[in-house]
Design an enzyme around this catalytic site. Structure first.
Site, PDB file in Angstrom:
ATOM      1  N   TYR A 157      32.321  45.326  52.373  1.00  0.00           N
ATOM      2  CA  TYR A 157      32.290  46.269  51.255  1.00  0.00           C
ATOM      3  C   TYR A 157      31.149  47.279  51.378  1.00  0.00           C
ATOM      4  O   TYR A 157      31.045  48.192  50.548  1.00  0.00           O
ATOM      5  CB  TYR A 157      32.216  45.512  49.935  1.00  0.00           C
ATOM      6  CG  TYR A 157      33.418  44.615  49.723  1.00  0.00           C
ATOM      7  CD1 TYR A 157      34.682  45.155  49.542  1.00  0.00           C
ATOM      8  CD2 TYR A 157      33.296  43.226  49.747  1.00  0.00           C
ATOM      9  CE1 TYR A 157      35.798  44.337  49.375  1.00  0.00           C
ATOM     10  CE2 TYR A 157      34.399  42.404  49.583  1.00  0.00           C
ATOM     11  CZ  TYR A 157      35.647  42.964  49.394  1.00  0.00           C
ATOM     12  OH  TYR A 157      36.752  42.156  49.237  1.00  0.00           O
TER      13      TYR A 157
ATOM     14  N   HIS B 251      55.479  45.126  46.660  1.00  0.00           N
ATOM     15  CA  HIS B 251      54.082  44.862  47.026  1.00  0.00           C
ATOM     16  C   HIS B 251      53.947  44.720  48.545  1.00  0.00           C
ATOM     17  O   HIS B 251      53.083  45.351  49.170  1.00  0.00           O
ATOM     18  CB  HIS B 251      53.592  43.586  46.340  1.00  0.00           C
ATOM     19  CG  HIS B 251      52.230  43.153  46.777  1.00  0.00           C
ATOM     20  ND1 HIS B 251      51.073  43.566  46.148  1.00  0.00           N
ATOM     21  CD2 HIS B 251      51.817  42.367  47.809  1.00  0.00           C
ATOM     22  CE1 HIS B 251      50.023  43.052  46.768  1.00  0.00           C
ATOM     23  NE2 HIS B 251      50.455  42.313  47.779  1.00  0.00           N
ATOM     24  N   GLU B 252      54.792  43.880  49.138  1.00  0.00           N
ATOM     25  CA  GLU B 252      54.685  43.641  50.584  1.00  0.00           C
ATOM     26  C   GLU B 252      55.005  44.902  51.378  1.00  0.00           C
ATOM     27  O   GLU B 252      54.374  45.187  52.393  1.00  0.00           O
ATOM     28  CB  GLU B 252      55.604  42.486  51.001  1.00  0.00           C
ATOM     29  CG  GLU B 252      55.234  41.139  50.393  1.00  0.00           C
ATOM     30  CD  GLU B 252      53.810  40.694  50.712  1.00  0.00           C
ATOM     31  OE1 GLU B 252      53.273  41.085  51.769  1.00  0.00           O
ATOM     32  OE2 GLU B 252      53.225  39.963  49.894  1.00  0.00           O
TER      33      GLU B 252
ATOM     34  N   HIS C  13      52.081  47.145  51.853  1.00  0.00           N
ATOM     35  CA  HIS C  13      51.256  46.835  53.031  1.00  0.00           C
ATOM     36  C   HIS C  13      51.835  47.516  54.274  1.00  0.00           C
ATOM     37  O   HIS C  13      51.104  48.118  55.080  1.00  0.00           O
ATOM     38  CB  HIS C  13      51.223  45.329  53.278  1.00  0.00           C
ATOM     39  CG  HIS C  13      50.393  44.552  52.310  1.00  0.00           C
ATOM     40  ND1 HIS C  13      49.036  44.711  52.190  1.00  0.00           N
ATOM     41  CD2 HIS C  13      50.728  43.562  51.432  1.00  0.00           C
ATOM     42  CE1 HIS C  13      48.565  43.872  51.275  1.00  0.00           C
ATOM     43  NE2 HIS C  13      49.571  43.174  50.796  1.00  0.00           N
TER      44      HIS C  13
ATOM     45  N   GLU D 127      45.764  45.518  49.061  1.00  0.00           N
ATOM     46  CA  GLU D 127      46.527  44.789  48.046  1.00  0.00           C
ATOM     47  C   GLU D 127      46.978  45.709  46.912  1.00  0.00           C
ATOM     48  O   GLU D 127      47.989  45.451  46.248  1.00  0.00           O
ATOM     49  CB  GLU D 127      45.685  43.642  47.480  1.00  0.00           C
ATOM     50  CG  GLU D 127      45.281  42.591  48.506  1.00  0.00           C
ATOM     51  CD  GLU D 127      46.467  41.937  49.198  1.00  0.00           C
ATOM     52  OE1 GLU D 127      47.558  41.863  48.586  1.00  0.00           O
ATOM     53  OE2 GLU D 127      46.318  41.506  50.354  1.00  0.00           O
TER      54      GLU D 127
ATOM     55  N   HIS E  58      45.352  30.414  49.769  1.00  0.00           N
ATOM     56  CA  HIS E  58      44.288  31.249  50.331  1.00  0.00           C
ATOM     57  C   HIS E  58      43.013  30.464  50.622  1.00  0.00           C
ATOM     58  O   HIS E  58      42.242  30.833  51.511  1.00  0.00           O
ATOM     59  CB  HIS E  58      43.983  32.404  49.378  1.00  0.00           C
ATOM     60  CG  HIS E  58      45.157  33.297  49.129  1.00  0.00           C
ATOM     61  ND1 HIS E  58      46.248  32.898  48.383  1.00  0.00           N
ATOM     62  CD2 HIS E  58      45.426  34.574  49.533  1.00  0.00           C
ATOM     63  CE1 HIS E  58      47.136  33.878  48.338  1.00  0.00           C
ATOM     64  NE2 HIS E  58      46.666  34.903  49.020  1.00  0.00           N
TER      65      HIS E  58
ATOM     66  N   ARG F 125      39.624  40.433  47.109  1.00  0.00           N
ATOM     67  CA  ARG F 125      40.482  41.603  47.311  1.00  0.00           C
ATOM     68  C   ARG F 125      41.522  41.751  46.190  1.00  0.00           C
ATOM     69  O   ARG F 125      41.891  42.861  45.824  1.00  0.00           O
ATOM     70  CB  ARG F 125      41.204  41.497  48.657  1.00  0.00           C
ATOM     71  CG  ARG F 125      42.109  40.287  48.781  1.00  0.00           C
ATOM     72  CD  ARG F 125      42.704  40.133  50.167  1.00  0.00           C
ATOM     73  NE  ARG F 125      41.694  39.853  51.166  1.00  0.00           N
ATOM     74  CZ  ARG F 125      41.966  39.655  52.453  1.00  0.00           C
ATOM     75  NH1 ARG F 125      43.206  39.711  52.892  1.00  0.00           N
ATOM     76  NH2 ARG F 125      40.994  39.408  53.311  1.00  0.00           N
TER      77      ARG F 125
END
Length: 641
Positions: A217, A374-375, A378, A402, A504, A513
């Site tokens: 970051y 959403h996917e 990416h 994301e 995760h 994220r």
């Protein structure tokens, strides 16, 4: 004779010029070196991603063995490149892009480990992923000896039970047994993972893995920024928490206390991270006919492929790219019947500038319809930055990646957009229906915020050593209570390992994220809606929650410009392209949900609903034996004895 001061000045000038010439020559050599290294990195990443895909899409020992072998080979190449990068005086380079490129290569990651330890770390992560992905439980009332029936996996069986069942005992059974099937098997592996991950971080000159993760970051004050964002959002969360607890108490009675944390198994989701599945019995206006997206998708014979084609059409409509033919040929869009796979939805970049795929066990539901967008967000990011050097082929920060698909989903979920697709049939929005929709979206977006924050709060303390292995589980529940106001349905001990119940955690995927994404997607949405002429501050005719940027190429071109940057510039510069701001700002999400927050405050006051929560009555101790003693003594709160 020349004055002494002049001679000294001349010597200094010649020295500077010589030094500058030396640096210029080194920069020229460095660019040539990077050109070769970029091709090697691209080739290695492609090989490794293919191996990772092969294993994730077919969980066999042979595929795992191949994955680990290739990972070791790639790590060896990365370490050699890392050592060569260290021979350059890159911090003195005049070209900021060249310096940034070298800086990216100067952090090696886990490949810095000795070869055997690198293999060990990857094997541990793969083993935990396999435990998670293959875990099965029995239905309530059945035992493993009952055989065939004991094959309930997370996707789709357990997910569907938690979403649809309103039997608190069945929900408790599923919640507990899932964690029993995963947690204890992963606990010792996770301790080994923490040790090896920290060792790799130290080899990269970080104190521990938490510092390594935060380094991306590029801001030493980043933790404080995140804390400030959470404090800005917490009042909104407290209102929806109070309302939901009140409604759950109406439905389930005294298992939900009036002022305590919410029992997590009642929230419609395995992790209590999204509560939208329980919205059916607590809508603001329950008598208003709801738009059931799942029902409509099925009525119109949507398939997994049609869902993804619909998502692709949105991106094309705003002047972003269509999916390449290989996407449709090589993606896995439905759960195969002939093998075990990692069902967690994911998007894949194969680093050859043409092969991009999604792996998703798609069901024809409203939730999966949104997940598909959403996917594909990416994938769109991958496509737009594919011409960057390979080290810049990533999001401006991981929260950006994301946010993109979710940004699109904010338009997709609007009744305005669904009406254009023929998935909503009424000609005009009913204000009561709009508030119902905002509430349901709030059950996904607002309720996620503390979960998205605390996941890495827990891991930062684990990696730093502040939380010891003997306190892993109790600390987990301490944070779940503190930030989310939730509690487990049964008492817990350190013989459980409930963090492992979330993918995760065991898959070594940082989670901050997602919190960042849930903030900046609304910040992006507000800016793009203004550019599209669909939103004006304080204009009740153009509220933010009704904006749909579908078919608006002005908004799309702005987004495209930012996506193409990848990580070639620090993330504040990417933020500025869309928003004109260089800092994250939660006012976008607060503005989006302002009508809902006003309604919640009024409703909670009317119901005399308690806002906030008192300490949990559940206990968390070291051993089962201590747990039995605590239960006998009626111990309260999460105690780490």
């Amino acid at each position: 004779m020349l004055p002494k001061i002049f001679i000294i000045g001349l010597i200094h000038l010649l020295t500077v010029l010589a030094k500058d010439a030396s640096i210029e020559e080194e920069e020229y050599e460095a660019r040539n070196f990077l050109a070769v290294l970029n091709k090697q990195t691209e080739k290695d990443n492609n090989r490794l991603t293919k191996a990772n895909w092969a294993y994730a899409s077919n969980l066999t020992e042979n595929n795992l063995k191949n994955q680990l072998a290739i990972a070791a080979e790639v790590a060896k190449n990365e370490k050699e490149a890392w050592q060569r990068v260290g021979q350059y005086n890159w911090k003195s380079f005049s070209d900021p892009s060249l310096r940034r490129h070298f800086q990216k290569y100067s952090v090696l990651g886990t490949s810095a480990l000795p070869e055997e330890k690198f293999k060990q770390l990857n094997k541990i992560i793969s083993d935990m992923e396999a435990i998670y992905s293959k875990a099965k439980i029995c239905p309530r009332g059945k035992k493993e000896t009952d055989g065939e029936e004991c094959k309930l996996g997370l996707e789709p069986e357990l997910t569907n039970i938690l979403a649809k069942s309103r039997d608190s005992e069945e929900l408790k059974h599923v919640w507990v047994e899932w964690r029993n099937a995963v947690g204890p098997k992963c606990r010792s592996l996770y301790e080994q993972y923490v040790n090896l991950s920290n060792e790799a971080a130290r080899l990269n000159n970080f104190s521990d893995t938490s510092q390594y993760w935060l380094d991306d970051y590029e801001d030493p004050d980043f933790k404080n920024q995140i804390q400030s964002l959470w404090e800005q959002l917490n009042p909104l969360y407290l209102q929806i928490h109070a309302y939901v607890r009140f409604k759950l108490r109406e439905k389930y009675g005294d298992i939900v206390t009036e002022k305590g944390p919410i029992p997590m198994h009642l929230l419609g989701n395995m992790w209590g991270q999204s509560w939208h599945n329980i919205g059916d019995f607590m809508l603001p206006y329950p008598d208003v006919v709801d738009n059931d997206l799942t029902e409509e998708l099925r009525k119109q014979n949507y398939t997994a492929t049609k869902i993804f084609r619909t998502a692709e059409e949105f991106f094309k409509s705003i002047n972003l790219s269509e999916m390449p033919d290989t996407f449709w040929q090589r993606s896995i869009l439905e759960k195969p019947a002939d093998r075990e796979i990692v069902c967690h939805a994911s998007a894949w970049d194969f680093y050859d500038q043409k092969d991009f795929r999604i792996k998703q066990c798609t069901e024809v539901t409203g939730e999966h319809f949104i997940t598909a967008h959403h996917e594909m967000g990416h994938i769109e990011y991958f496509i737009q930055y594919k011409d960057q050097p390979v080290k810049f082929r990533e999001g401006a920060n991981d929260g950006f990646h994301e946010a993109i698909g979710d940004l699109i989903a904010l338009s997709v979920e609007s009744t305005k957009h669904l009406r254009k697709l023929g998935l909503v049939h009424n000609e005009k929005d009913d204000p009561k229906q709009v508030l119902n929709h905002l509430f349901k979206l709030g059950l996904s977006k607002i309720t996620f915020l503390p979960f998205g924050y605390l996941m890495d709060l827990w891991r930062w303390d684990v990696f730093s050593g502040k939380t010891k292995p003997d306190d892993y589980n109790c600390k987990w529940w301490e944070l779940r209570e503190k930030y989310q106001g939730v509690e487990p349905p049964v008492d817990r001990s350190e013989e459980d390992f409930d963090p492992a119940g979330k993918y995760h955690i065991i898959a070594d995927v940082p989670y901050l994220r997602y919190f960042i994404s849930f903030v900046i997607q609304f910040q992006f949405h507000r800016s793009l809606c203004e550019k599209a002429g669909q939103y004006e501050p304080n204009n009740l005719e153009k509220p933010l929650h009704e904006c749909d940027i579908y078919q608006n190429q002005v908004a799309g071109n702005t987004l495209k410009q930012m996506l193409a940057m990848g990580s070639s510039k620090p993330w504040p510069q990417a933020m500025e392209v869309i928003t004109g701001q260089r800092r994250m700002d939660a006012s976008g999400i607060l503005e989006y949900f302002k009508p809902l927050q006003t309604w919640l405050e009024q409703e909670n006051k009317k119901n005399n609903a308690h806002v906030g929560w008192e300490p949990s009555k559940k206990v968390c101790v070291r051993t089962r034996q201590e747990l039995n003693e605590a239960q006998k003594n009626n111990t309260t709160a999460f105690s780490q004895t």
